[in-house]
Scaffold this motif. Structure first.
Motif, PDB file in Angstrom:
ATOM      1  N   ASP A 130       0.832  -1.207   0.000  1.00 42.71           N
ATOM      2  CA  ASP A 130       0.000   0.000   0.000  1.00 42.71           C
ATOM      3  C   ASP A 130       0.866   1.257   0.000  1.00 42.71           C
ATOM      4  O   ASP A 130       0.591   2.208  -0.740  1.00 42.71           O
ATOM      5  CB  ASP A 130      -0.937   0.016   1.213  1.00 42.71           C
ATOM      6  CG  ASP A 130      -2.034  -1.020   1.139  1.00 42.71           C
ATOM      7  OD1 ASP A 130      -2.291  -1.548   0.032  1.00 42.71           O
ATOM      8  OD2 ASP A 130      -2.644  -1.316   2.193  1.00 42.71           O
TER       9      ASP A 130
ATOM     10  N   GLU B 152       2.420   1.678  -3.442  1.00 38.55           N
ATOM     11  CA  GLU B 152       1.413   2.128  -4.414  1.00 38.55           C
ATOM     12  C   GLU B 152       1.106   3.603  -4.229  1.00 38.55           C
ATOM     13  O   GLU B 152       0.951   4.338  -5.204  1.00 38.55           O
ATOM     14  CB  GLU B 152       0.142   1.293  -4.290  1.00 38.55           C
ATOM     15  CG  GLU B 152       0.285  -0.106  -4.855  1.00 38.55           C
ATOM     16  CD  GLU B 152      -0.947  -0.967  -4.632  1.00 38.55           C
ATOM     17  OE1 GLU B 152      -1.758  -0.659  -3.736  1.00 38.55           O
ATOM     18  OE2 GLU B 152      -1.083  -1.964  -5.362  1.00 38.55           O
ATOM     19  N   ASP B 153       1.042   4.058  -2.970  1.00 37.91           N
ATOM     20  CA  ASP B 153       0.815   5.477  -2.701  1.00 37.91           C
ATOM     21  C   ASP B 153       1.960   6.322  -3.254  1.00 37.91           C
ATOM     22  O   ASP B 153       1.731   7.370  -3.862  1.00 37.91           O
ATOM     23  CB  ASP B 153       0.658   5.735  -1.206  1.00 37.91           C
ATOM     24  CG  ASP B 153      -0.640   5.186  -0.640  1.00 37.91           C
ATOM     25  OD1 ASP B 153      -1.556   4.862  -1.422  1.00 37.91           O
ATOM     26  OD2 ASP B 153      -0.732   5.067   0.603  1.00 37.91           O
ATOM     27  N   ARG B 154       3.182   5.870  -3.046  1.00 38.22           N
ATOM     28  CA  ARG B 154       4.342   6.618  -3.538  1.00 38.22           C
ATOM     29  C   ARG B 154       4.353   6.664  -5.060  1.00 38.22           C
ATOM     30  O   ARG B 154       4.679   7.696  -5.649  1.00 38.22           O
ATOM     31  CB  ARG B 154       5.624   6.003  -3.021  1.00 38.22           C
ATOM     32  CG  ARG B 154       5.789   6.177  -1.504  1.00 38.22           C
ATOM     33  CD  ARG B 154       6.989   5.478  -0.988  1.00 38.22           C
ATOM     34  NE  ARG B 154       8.163   6.301  -1.257  1.00 38.22           N
ATOM     35  CZ  ARG B 154       9.403   5.908  -1.026  1.00 38.22           C
ATOM     36  NH1 ARG B 154       9.629   4.704  -0.533  1.00 38.22           N
ATOM     37  NH2 ARG B 154      10.410   6.695  -1.280  1.00 38.22           N
ATOM     38  N   LEU B 155       3.993   5.563  -5.696  1.00 37.45           N
ATOM     39  CA  LEU B 155       3.954   5.539  -7.162  1.00 37.45           C
ATOM     40  C   LEU B 155       2.872   6.466  -7.702  1.00 37.45           C
ATOM     41  O   LEU B 155       3.052   7.107  -8.732  1.00 37.45           O
ATOM     42  CB  LEU B 155       3.714   4.117  -7.671  1.00 37.45           C
ATOM     43  CG  LEU B 155       4.907   3.192  -7.648  1.00 37.45           C
ATOM     44  CD1 LEU B 155       4.476   1.778  -8.028  1.00 37.45           C
ATOM     45  CD2 LEU B 155       5.988   3.678  -8.586  1.00 37.45           C
ATOM     46  N   SER B 156       1.753   6.537  -7.007  1.00 36.15           N
ATOM     47  CA  SER B 156       0.654   7.373  -7.497  1.00 36.15           C
ATOM     48  C   SER B 156       1.033   8.844  -7.507  1.00 36.15           C
ATOM     49  O   SER B 156       0.470   9.626  -8.270  1.00 36.15           O
ATOM     50  CB  SER B 156      -0.606   7.151  -6.662  1.00 36.15           C
ATOM     51  OG  SER B 156      -0.455   7.698  -5.364  1.00 36.15           O
ATOM     52  N   LEU B 157       2.002   9.240  -6.694  1.00 35.91           N
ATOM     53  CA  LEU B 157       2.462  10.627  -6.706  1.00 35.91           C
ATOM     54  C   LEU B 157       3.185  10.969  -7.999  1.00 35.91           C
ATOM     55  O   LEU B 157       3.283  12.129  -8.367  1.00 35.91           O
ATOM     56  CB  LEU B 157       3.398  10.885  -5.515  1.00 35.91           C
ATOM     57  CG  LEU B 157       2.782  10.770  -4.134  1.00 35.91           C
ATOM     58  CD1 LEU B 157       3.872  10.908  -3.067  1.00 35.91           C
ATOM     59  CD2 LEU B 157       1.705  11.816  -3.928  1.00 35.91           C
ATOM     60  N   HIS B 158       3.683   9.963  -8.693  1.00 34.19           N
ATOM     61  CA  HIS B 158       4.441  10.176  -9.926  1.00 34.19           C
ATOM     62  C   HIS B 158       3.621   9.945 -11.186  1.00 34.19           C
ATOM     63  O   HIS B 158       4.137  10.095 -12.279  1.00 34.19           O
ATOM     64  CB  HIS B 158       5.677   9.271  -9.934  1.00 34.19           C
ATOM     65  CG  HIS B 158       6.605   9.548  -8.802  1.00 34.19           C
ATOM     66  ND1 HIS B 158       7.387  10.669  -8.733  1.00 34.19           N
ATOM     67  CD2 HIS B 158       6.849   8.866  -7.659  1.00 34.19           C
ATOM     68  CE1 HIS B 158       8.074  10.665  -7.618  1.00 34.19           C
ATOM     69  NE2 HIS B 158       7.775   9.575  -6.941  1.00 34.19           N
ATOM     70  N   GLU B 159       2.366   9.563 -11.027  1.00 28.62           N
ATOM     71  CA  GLU B 159       1.520   9.342 -12.194  1.00 28.62           C
ATOM     72  C   GLU B 159       1.005  10.682 -12.700  1.00 28.62           C
ATOM     73  O   GLU B 159       0.628  11.541 -11.917  1.00 28.62           O
ATOM     74  CB  GLU B 159       0.343   8.434 -11.837  1.00 28.62           C
ATOM     75  CG  GLU B 159       0.767   7.019 -11.523  1.00 28.62           C
ATOM     76  CD  GLU B 159      -0.412   6.144 -11.107  1.00 28.62           C
ATOM     77  OE1 GLU B 159      -1.532   6.662 -10.978  1.00 28.62           O
ATOM     78  OE2 GLU B 159      -0.177   4.953 -10.898  1.00 28.62           O
TER      79      GLU B 159
ATOM     80  N   ASP C 274      -1.389  13.532 -14.130  1.00 24.02           N
ATOM     81  CA  ASP C 274      -2.817  13.827 -14.015  1.00 24.02           C
ATOM     82  C   ASP C 274      -3.450  13.741 -15.395  1.00 24.02           C
ATOM     83  O   ASP C 274      -2.784  13.838 -16.410  1.00 24.02           O
ATOM     84  CB  ASP C 274      -3.031  15.245 -13.461  1.00 24.02           C
ATOM     85  CG  ASP C 274      -2.590  15.358 -12.011  1.00 24.02           C
ATOM     86  OD1 ASP C 274      -2.579  14.331 -11.318  1.00 24.02           O
ATOM     87  OD2 ASP C 274      -2.257  16.483 -11.587  1.00 24.02           O
ATOM     88  N   ASP C 275      -4.762  13.628 -15.414  1.00 26.01           N
ATOM     89  CA  ASP C 275      -5.476  13.610 -16.680  1.00 26.01           C
ATOM     90  C   ASP C 275      -5.575  15.012 -17.281  1.00 26.01           C
ATOM     91  O   ASP C 275      -5.838  15.167 -18.456  1.00 26.01           O
ATOM     92  CB  ASP C 275      -6.883  13.021 -16.499  1.00 26.01           C
ATOM     93  CG  ASP C 275      -6.833  11.529 -16.224  1.00 26.01           C
ATOM     94  OD1 ASP C 275      -5.822  10.894 -16.571  1.00 26.01           O
ATOM     95  OD2 ASP C 275      -7.815  10.994 -15.677  1.00 26.01           O
TER      96      ASP C 275
END
Length: 70
Positions: free
Chosen positions: A40, A43-50, A52-53
């Motif tokens: 978890d 995954e949170d850390r990776l989501s910071l690098h995704e 935005d739309d």
């Protein structure tokens, strides 16, 4: 037999083998929860690098055309 494996899993993971090949791992609840927590967190850390739309152009960001520096 299962009770012995559960006792052993409380100390370290127990690999379950079927004709010499690993088919599963028995771990304690604490170890399982620690792994889930780590997943978890990652995954949170990776989501910071995704990305935005929503993308904003430089012109939009600076309220007008942006000229290249000479």
């Amino acid at each position: 037999m299962l009770g012995d494996l559960v006792d052993e899993a409380a100390e370290h993971e127990v690999f379950l083998l079927r004709p010499g090949r690993p088919v599963g791992v028995l771990v304690s609840v604490e170890a399982y929860e620690a792994v889930q927590e780590r997943i978890d967190d990652l995954e949170d850390r990776l989501s910071l690098h995704e990305p935005d739309d929503e993308y904003v152009s430089l012109d939009e960001a600076f309220d007008g055309p942006v000229e290249a520096a000479a």
